[in-house]
Design a protein around this motif. Structure first.
Motif, PDB file in Angstrom:
ATOM      1  N   GLN A 166      -3.911 -10.191  -2.154  1.00  0.00           N
ATOM      2  CA  GLN A 166      -4.919  -9.498  -2.946  1.00  0.00           C
ATOM      3  C   GLN A 166      -5.624  -8.468  -2.108  1.00  0.00           C
ATOM      4  O   GLN A 166      -6.682  -8.001  -2.444  1.00  0.00           O
ATOM      5  N   GLU A 167      -5.060  -8.163  -0.970  1.00  0.00           N
ATOM      6  CA  GLU A 167      -5.698  -7.170  -0.121  1.00  0.00           C
ATOM      7  C   GLU A 167      -5.690  -5.830  -0.826  1.00  0.00           C
ATOM      8  O   GLU A 167      -4.709  -5.436  -1.410  1.00  0.00           O
ATOM      9  N   GLU A 168      -6.770  -5.173  -0.742  1.00  0.00           N
ATOM     10  CA  GLU A 168      -6.770  -3.835  -1.317  1.00  0.00           C
ATOM     11  C   GLU A 168      -7.726  -2.964  -0.540  1.00  0.00           C
ATOM     12  O   GLU A 168      -8.715  -3.419   0.011  1.00  0.00           O
ATOM     13  N   THR A 169      -7.385  -1.730  -0.510  1.00  0.00           N
ATOM     14  CA  THR A 169      -8.260  -0.792   0.177  1.00  0.00           C
ATOM     15  C   THR A 169      -9.260  -0.277  -0.822  1.00  0.00           C
ATOM     16  O   THR A 169      -8.905   0.152  -1.912  1.00  0.00           O
TER      17      THR A 169
END
Lengths: 588, 252
Positions: free
Chosen positions: A409-412
């Motif tokens: 779920q990593e997001e920038t």
């Protein structure tokens, strides 16, 4: 003993003397003081035939003649004398005291060396040799030859490529036959790219306004690496020119001879300017020239995961092509970007190096989705406009059609920028001081007590309710309950057979009998309707109830032998409970 | 006795006077700020802060003062502090963006939601104390339902109340867990601001360790643990490393 020693010493002495006398190897010079522009002869003489003659290196001299060998044999009074000489003619190259090193020779496994000789070189003397003096026409010929270094731009910027041409101009009436380079410049503070000249071409042009033919025999591209005045070493050539000797041949034509003269281009100075600081990008690539920059996908920009995509980062143009590196391609880290494959086609031209440099990237997407290749910018110093220029590419979209989804779920997070309407906010005027809430309810003893109390109270509530019920009791209710339970116990067998009519009524009747038998202490044989009625009345049972009992009993008997509806079975069962409970109540 | 009353009166009056005093000081500092005497204003604000006044507006004003003094790192520190107390303070978030704009070498934020973050976000609409109170309420509710169950004679009512007891007990346990996890998360959430320019972000808690990068003043980091002179911190791009204690200041 003493005499023995004396003899031995004498013997050794005479032998060595004899050996020394046998081989002589010496060097001599024609004179010890030599003007710079004259020659000196050096002789190495030996009186015995030897092998492996090694001449010294003659540092500070140029060998203009030799080695010449001369050998002489002489018989005098029956005695043989032999001498062999190696001669060199040396032209000094600098002033001062120069030393001619020792030469060596091998005679019968013995090596002999000469002593070094010092020669003092003095200033050149002006010498008018009538044989070598040039006449007017010969001088004119030699003056018509010019050696020139032409620099395309003597005030370049740092890293800006300049071209240097070495040309020989020959005016009309002069002829040159040959040349020989004596000093070829090395460029210390430049990055050099020499252009090979395959074929010398005679071109026509003008030199100082006079018509002349010229040959370009050397071309170099220089890129200054340092700022400041940089001196270029001169190129020195020995040029052989054809000159008239002044004599005429048999047919009356002028006889031509050859004469060699040293020419030099002279020192040239290049003033290198630093690149302007104004507008210099932080990440200046170092490229100087005129360039074009492109990032192009080779093929499609959409693919499935694990299929490869190719991108080309290319710089095209002219300038110091080999002195800068290409900007890197940066893509989303969800894409696997492999190290690029580098290729270049750079040619040296008149305006520096020109061609293109290319990095070919291979990208393999791992997951499905849309990704972007970051915009890449390439900056360079434009020579024409004398300013820095930056070429930026657009970001390139990569569409991965099929493939696994991103696992994290990593997001920038894109930083939100202040919109133009937002302004710097002013002060707050009220000090709404907040008390530090040190008292935490969570995890406090109070919390644990209050939360556990209801659960501790549950058993107390049960006890309390029960005791209260017993006290106020509706006794009746309790009794009724008790009797109901008793009746149910009696009727349990009937209930078991509620599906089977005959068995049910049989059981029900037996229950009714059993109940009375237990209550009235009678035998089954005494169970006649009249008898029961009498006994019940005796026990103060109400007449209605007695009738109900008997009616049910009759119904049971009746049902056992005749078909009746199913619904009656439940009805009768409930009736039986009711009656037994009532009877129980009235017996007491 | 008289003396005692006198002392009592004196004591209460000092407490009361203190509050008035603080407001007065705040006003004075604000006037200094308006007169552009920023360093004097800052002194006043700082004395208020030393007195232990906890106020989002005080921190916000301090942030503004530092911003005017061109101390961007400290400005960011106080804006963040104001936002920590009151996340709805819009002025602070606007000015924070102004301060961050002048910051070079900003780190790209990468959000990585771990399960505990998700749990915290879903429970965050109540504070942990409120959750604890909810748990107590559910405990009492289950007692009431238990009594109702025991007293009722109607089977439907009995059934409903019996099921409700379990629901209430479960709700009590869930809200206790919510209180626990919210508190735990808030305890481990320990942001700090780097106040030293070019602070070295090291691989290990050693001076000789490899420098991963240099952090600019005003960079926000999260403290994970403490070791002698060092803090183990996590950057907003999820990178983990060590910083000297002296180079940063915790917001809490």
């Amino acid at each position: 003993m003493k005499t023995h020693l004396k003899i031995l010493v004498l013997l050794i002495f005479t032998f060595t003397q004899g050996m020394l006398a046998q081989v002589q190897f010496e060097s001599s010079v024609s004179r010890n003081e030599v003007p710079l522009n004259e020659n000196v002869r050096v002789d190495f003489t030996m009186n015995s035939e030897g092998d492996n003659f090694k001449a010294p290196t003659f540092e500070g001299f140029k060998v203009v003649g030799g080695p010449n060998q001369s050998v002489s044999y002489a018989w005098t009074n029956g005695k043989k004398s032999f001498s062999k000489t190696y001669s060199f003619f040396l032209a000094p190259t600098r002033k001062g005291t120069l030393t001619i090193g020792s030469a060596s020779i091998q005679v019968e496994d013995q090596t002999y060396n000469t002593k070094p000789i010092s020669v003092t070189i003095v200033d050149a003397v002006k010498r008018e040799d009538p044989r070598t003096r040039l006449n007017h026409s010969q001088e004119q010929v030699l003056n018509g030859i010019h050696l020139v270094a032409e620099i395309s731009n003597t005030t370049p910027y740092q890293n800006e490529p300049i071209t240097i041409f070495y040309k020989v101009y020959v005016e009309r009436g002069s002829n040159l036959t040959n040349w020989n380079g004596t000093s070829i410049p090395k460029y210390n503070k430049f990055w050099v790219n020499s252009i090979e000249i395959k074929e010398l071409k005679v071109e026509s042009g003008t030199y100082n306004g006079k018509e002349a033919q010229f040959i370009t025999f050397k071309k170099d591209i220089l890129m200054p690496l340092e700022v400041g005045n940089i001196e270029l070493e001169p190129l020195v050539l020995d040029i052989q020119a054809e000159v008239p000797t002044g004599r005429r041949d048999f047919f009356g034509f002028p006889e031509m001879g050859y004469i060699t003269k040293t020419y030099t281009t002279g020192k040239r100075t290049v003033k290198v300017k630093p690149l302007p600081e104004e507008g210099k990008p932080d990440n200046f690539s170092g490229a100087v020239g005129t360039f074009d920059f492109k990032v192009t996908p080779s093929g499609d920009t959409s693919a499935n995961a694990l299929e490869s995509l190719n991108f080309k980062v290319e710089v095209k143009g002219q300038g110091n092509m080999n002195l800068f590196s290409l900007p890197k391609l940066i893509a989303s880290d969800k894409l696997e970007v492999f190290d690029p494959e580098y290729s270049e086609t750079v040619k040296a031209g008149n305006n520096g190096l020109q061609g293109s440099k290319t990095d070919s990237y291979t990208i393999i997407p791992q997951y499905k989705g849309e990704y972007y290749i970051d915009p890449i910018s390439f900056n360079y110093f434009d020579i024409k406009s004398k300013s820095y220029k930056t070429i930026s590419t657009d970001s390139i979209r990569i569409n991965v059609i099929n493939g696994p989804d991103l696992p994290t779920q990593e997001e920038t997070i894109k930083e939100s920028q202040n919109s133009n309407t937002e302004v710097f906010q002013s002060l707050k005027t009220n000090l709404n001081a907040k008390k530090k809430d040190t008292q935490n309810y969570w995890n406090s003893t109070l919390f644990y007590i209050l939360t556990s109390i209801p659960f501790l109270l549950m058993p107390f509530a049960v006890v309390l309710i029960n005791s209260k019920r017993r006290k106020n009791s509706d006794f009746e209710g309790l009794r009724l309950k008790h009797n109901n339970r008793l009746a149910k116990k009696y009727l349990s067998e009937a209930k078991k057979n509620i599906r089977n009519k005959e068995l049910f009524y049989d059981a029900l009747e037996r229950c009714l009998h059993n109940f009375l038998k237990a209550k009235l202490n009678i035998e089954t044989s005494e169970m006649s309707n009249d008898n029961i009625k009498e006994l019940l009345t005796e026990n103060h049972i109400s007449e209605d109830l007695t009738n109900d009992y008997l009616q049910l009993k009759n119904a049971c008997e009746y049902a056992r032998y005749t078909p009746t509806a199913q619904a009656n079975m439940n009805n009768d069962y409930n009736n039986a409970i009711e009656i037994i409970a009532q009877l129980e109540k009235q017996f007491k | 006795m008289n003396k005692f009353i006198f002392i009592l009166v004196l004591f209460t009056s000092t407490i009361w006077a203190k509050e008035v005093d603080s407001a007065e000081k705040f006003k004075k500092a604000n006037t200094l700020y308006e007169q552009k005497q920023y360093s004097e204003a800052l002194k006043e604000y700082e004395s208020l802060e030393r007195e232990g006044v906890q106020s989002d507006n005080l921190y916000y004003n301090m942030g503004n003062t530092y911003y005017k003094l061109h101390e961007v790192g400290s400005a960011i520190y106080y804006y963040e502090k104001a936002l920590l107390i009151n996340p709805e303070l819009k002025e602070a978030s606007v000015n924070l963006k102004f301060a961050q704009k002048s910051l070079e070498g900003k780190i790209t934020k990468i959000q990585k939601l771990e399960s505990k973050d998700i749990i915290y976000q879903s429970f965050n609409f109540l504070s942990f104390n409120q959750w604890a109170k909810v748990a107590t309420i559910f405990a009492f509710l289950s007692l009431a339902l238990f009594i109702l169950y025991y007293l009722s004679t109607q089977s439907l009512l009995k059934r409903i109340s019996f099921a409700s007891i379990f629901v209430c007990v479960a709700a009590m346990l869930i809200s206790s867990y919510a209180a626990y996890s919210t508190k735990d998360y808030e305890d481990t959430y320990n942001p700090a601001i780097v106040l030293e320019d070019n602070a070295v972000f090291k691989d290990e808690a050693k001076n000789s360790a490899k420098t991963i990068m240099e952090l600019k003043e005003g960079t926000k980091v999260y403290i994970l643990e403490e070791k002698a002179l060092w803090f183990k911190v996590k950057l907003e791009n999820q990178e983990i490393g060590w910083l000297l204690k002296t180079s940063l200041r915790p917001l809490k």
